[in-house]
Design a protein around this motif. Structure first.
Motif, mmCIF file in Angstrom:
data_model
loop_
_atom_site.group_PDB
_atom_site.id
_atom_site.type_symbol
_atom_site.label_atom_id
_atom_site.label_comp_id
_atom_site.label_asym_id
_atom_site.label_seq_id
_atom_site.Cartn_x
_atom_site.Cartn_y
_atom_site.Cartn_z
ATOM 1 N N VAL A 190 8.544 1.474 -2.513
ATOM 2 C CA VAL A 190 8.082 2.602 -3.341
ATOM 3 C C VAL A 190 8.778 2.540 -4.705
ATOM 4 O O VAL A 190 8.139 2.713 -5.757
ATOM 5 N N ARG B 202 0.842 -1.216 0.000
ATOM 6 C CA ARG B 202 0.000 0.000 0.000
ATOM 7 C C ARG B 202 0.869 1.255 0.000
ATOM 8 O O ARG B 202 0.603 2.224 -0.709
ATOM 9 N N MET B 203 1.924 1.215 0.806
ATOM 10 C CA MET B 203 2.857 2.342 0.859
ATOM 11 C C MET B 203 3.475 2.568 -0.523
ATOM 12 O O MET B 203 3.645 3.701 -0.971
ATOM 13 N N ILE C 244 5.639 8.993 3.666
ATOM 14 C CA ILE C 244 4.710 8.080 2.988
ATOM 15 C C ILE C 244 4.365 6.946 3.949
ATOM 16 O O ILE C 244 5.264 6.268 4.461
ATOM 17 N N THR C 245 3.098 6.746 4.216
ATOM 18 C CA THR C 245 2.658 5.640 5.075
ATOM 19 C C THR C 245 1.649 4.796 4.288
ATOM 20 O O THR C 245 1.268 5.167 3.178
ATOM 21 N N GLU C 246 1.199 3.716 4.918
ATOM 22 C CA GLU C 246 0.204 2.858 4.251
ATOM 23 C C GLU C 246 -1.178 3.506 4.274
ATOM 24 O O GLU C 246 -2.111 2.999 3.654
ATOM 25 N N ARG C 247 -1.337 4.619 5.003
ATOM 26 C CA ARG C 247 -2.646 5.287 5.050
ATOM 27 C C ARG C 247 -2.657 6.583 4.267
ATOM 28 O O ARG C 247 -3.627 7.343 4.328
ATOM 29 N N GLY C 248 -1.554 6.878 3.617
ATOM 30 C CA GLY C 248 -1.495 8.105 2.822
ATOM 31 C C GLY C 248 -0.188 8.843 3.073
ATOM 32 O O GLY C 248 0.685 8.365 3.804
ATOM 33 N N VAL C 249 -0.083 10.009 2.454
ATOM 34 C CA VAL C 249 1.162 10.788 2.486
ATOM 35 C C VAL C 249 0.978 11.984 3.420
ATOM 36 O O VAL C 249 0.053 12.775 3.249
ATOM 37 N N GLU D 127 2.124 1.985 -3.393
ATOM 38 C CA GLU D 127 1.150 2.642 -4.278
ATOM 39 C C GLU D 127 1.100 4.143 -4.025
ATOM 40 O O GLU D 127 1.118 4.950 -4.948
ATOM 41 N N PHE D 128 1.013 4.523 -2.746
ATOM 42 C CA PHE D 128 0.977 5.965 -2.416
ATOM 43 C C PHE D 128 2.281 6.649 -2.837
ATOM 44 O O PHE D 128 2.280 7.755 -3.361
ATOM 45 N N GLY D 129 3.390 5.962 -2.576
ATOM 46 C CA GLY D 129 4.694 6.606 -2.767
ATOM 47 C C GLY D 129 5.122 6.709 -4.210
ATOM 48 O O GLY D 129 5.761 7.695 -4.608
#
Ligand code: MRU
Length: 346
Positions: A172, A137-138, A325-330, A140-142
């Motif tokens: 990432v 997930r991280m 960057i975390t698994e819940r968003g940036v 994807e956000f990153g």
């Protein structure tokens, strides 16, 4: 796939990161004391991997003590937790993992000893799988923050080897490559344990991601010459204000990135946040054996009688951090608000 750590019925199997890449060996650790020693001596290292190893160590311990009488059983469980907590001080994931196992001890009181052995094993294995999912997930956000084509500098190893799999900072980068971006990686060698030269370079090469090694003193020059587009690193502990403890040398890289107007990103799971600490000043920094600096593989490289400093981590003030960057968003500055909001969200 890189097999950093694995639960087996015989014990915890871990790739020995002290000898990579010259040797690829997978010793099996059959009791909690062996796992504690493996964490201390850096057979396994990297904040999330240490957390998973700690949980598996406690699970082994619960199996070892299953026949003890009631009072001794409780006492020994506490001793197991404390022994594992005493291995390394900086990566907060270690304490997070042991706290989760202590909570499980409370909620599993009604279970038999044999059931508890299974409950602790299942929790440790669940933490392993969760970590991989979190890293994806991280990623994807990153990856959205990385350029379509460019060169990324990283420090230490925040990859599959530092986690249950996929990696944080390297996750990432992996996600960006999977999304079709053309990323080249520069890996700081990361004296004295050489996590960059030995581990980051090894795991990226395994995946076919282009990587070159830099000595730790080369980053500034490479930035000044326009050869680095952004920096991404992992973290061992992040305070409420966004100050980041990571491998020694990270602070210097962050300052150089700011001087050269290059984004400096940190990728870390929510379990690396320590919101009880107002700032990075409160983060305990591990001091390791000077021999890691003065010697290499048992051969002395410093003059006889000269010692060395060996702080294993430093703290980068949050003003140098472009985003976390975390698994819940940036999260972006002001971090006191953005990190708390992410920590409180699901
Ligand atoms: O001393 P180490 O090798 O355990 O230090 C590891 C690091 O500093 C990593 O960058 C950090 O743990 C993040 S790993 C995803």
């Amino acid at each position: 796939m890189i097999r950093t750590i694995e639960w087996t019925e015989q014990g915890v199997v871990m790739i020995d990161q002290r000898v990579l890449p010259a040797e690829e060996i997978y010793p099996c650790y059959t009791d909690y004391l062996q796992v504690a020693e493996a964490i201390r001596t850096m057979v396994v290292r990297g904040a999330p991997a240490i957390g998973v190893a700690a949980a598996m160590g406690v699970a082994l311990g619960v199996r070892e003590i299953r026949d003890l009488p009631e009072g001794a059983y409780e006492e020994k469980f506490e001793e197991i937790c404390r022994t594992i907590e005493a291995t390394r001080p900086t990566a907060v994931n270690l304490f997070w993992a042991v706290r989760r196992m202590r909570a499980l001890f409370e909620t599993s009181r009604a279970a038999s000893r044999e059931e508890r052995v299974r409950i602790f094993r299942d929790e440790a294995v669940a933490m392993y799988h969760e970590d991989i999912a979190i890293n994806r997930r991280m990623g994807e956000f990153g990856q959205a923050l990385l350029p379509q084509k460019g060169t990324v500098l990283t420090h230490c190893n925040a990859g599959a080897l530092a986690t249950a799999g996929f990696g944080t900072a390297l996750g990432v980068i992996r996600a960006a490559c999977q999304a079709g971006k053309e990323i080249q990686v520069l890996a700081d060698e990361t004296r004295p344990f050489l996590q960059g030269a030995r581990l980051t370079a090894w795991e990226l090469a395994q995946d076919g991601i282009p990587v070159k090694i830099l000595c730790d003193n080369m980053a500034g020059w490479m930035m000044q010459k326009g050869r680095i587009d952004c920096v991404i690193v992992g973290a061992d502990r992040i305070a409420a204000n966004g100050d980041v403890a990571n491998k020694i040398g990270t602070y210097g890289v962050a300052v150089l990135a700011r001087e050269n107007s290059i984004p400096f990103y940190v990728a870390a799971p929510i379990s690396t946040l320590d919101l009880a600490l107002e700032s990075g000043q409160g983060i305990p920094i591990e001091e390791r054996d000077p021999a890691e600096v003065t010697d290499w593989k048992g051969i002395r490289i410093a003059p006889a009688g000269v010692s060395a400093w060996n702080p294993a981590f430093d703290v980068t003030p949050s003003r140098y951090v472009t985003a976390i960057i975390t698994e819940r968003g940036v999260a972006r500055a002001p971090y006191t608000e953005s990190l708390r909001a992410l920590a409180g969200s699901k």
